[in-house]
Enzyme design. Structure first.
Site, mmCIF file in Angstrom:
data_model
loop_
_atom_site.group_PDB
_atom_site.id
_atom_site.type_symbol
_atom_site.label_atom_id
_atom_site.label_comp_id
_atom_site.label_asym_id
_atom_site.label_seq_id
_atom_site.Cartn_x
_atom_site.Cartn_y
_atom_site.Cartn_z
ATOM 1 C CE LYS A 9 -4.540 -21.515 0.050
ATOM 2 N NZ LYS A 9 -6.090 -21.988 -0.495
ATOM 3 C CB SER A 25 7.455 -5.446 -2.505
ATOM 4 O OG SER A 25 7.635 -4.529 -1.466
ATOM 5 C CB THR A 57 3.262 -6.913 -5.484
ATOM 6 O OG1 THR A 57 4.323 -6.158 -5.267
ATOM 7 C CG2 THR A 57 2.691 -7.733 -4.356
ATOM 8 C CE1 TYR A 58 9.880 -6.427 -4.454
ATOM 9 C CE2 TYR A 58 8.674 -5.656 -6.083
ATOM 10 C CZ TYR A 58 9.527 -5.320 -5.185
ATOM 11 O OH TYR A 58 10.079 -4.064 -4.986
ATOM 12 N N GLY A 73 3.535 0.763 -1.861
ATOM 13 C CA GLY A 73 3.429 1.227 -3.205
ATOM 14 C C GLY A 73 1.848 1.315 -3.677
ATOM 15 N N PRO A 74 1.710 1.418 -5.148
ATOM 16 C CG PRO A 74 1.801 1.497 -7.191
ATOM 17 C CD PRO A 74 2.840 1.155 -6.201
#
Length: 116
Positions: A9, A25, A57-58, A73-74
């Site tokens: 985290k 990402s 996401t990654y 991105g989105p």
């Protein structure tokens, strides 16, 4: 039996950018990724403190010691530069190991430098 636990985290880190036209990402400063034990390509959950949005996401590696945290991105529609987010990754372990497992938790400072 296996259970999912918090593996890593990065707690309350500041978003430095949101790039809608990137393919996707979250870009994370390499030093923060190392401190939190997050790997490039690893699935992460993002929790936006400012607006309550949650997404998955990654991770991709950003420049070391840059403080970069950019949603691409989105996901860029879910955050704004300056928002405070939590980045979480999870792992699957045997229940018998869970009592002794310690996640890697990083508490960055205001410049997104890692403080553990």
């Amino acid at each position: 039996m296996r259970i999912e636990v918090v593996k890593s985290k990065i707690h309350r880190v500041k978003v430095t950018g949101a790039d809608l036209n990137y393919i996707g990402s979250i870009t994370i400063d390499e030093a923060l990724m190392e401190a939190a034990n997050i790997f490039e390509g690893e699935k992460v959950s993002i929790v936006n403190i400012n607006n309550g949005e949650r997404l998955e996401t990654y991770a991709i590696t950003g420049p070391r010691n840059s403080g970069e945290i950019t949603l691409n991105g989105p996901a860029a529609r879910k955050v704004h530069e300056g928002d405070i987010i939590i980045i979480i990754s999870y792992g699957s372990i045997e229940m018998s190991e869970a009592k002794n497992f310690k996640p890697s938790i990083v508490f960055p400072n205001e410049e997104n430098n890692s403080l553990q």
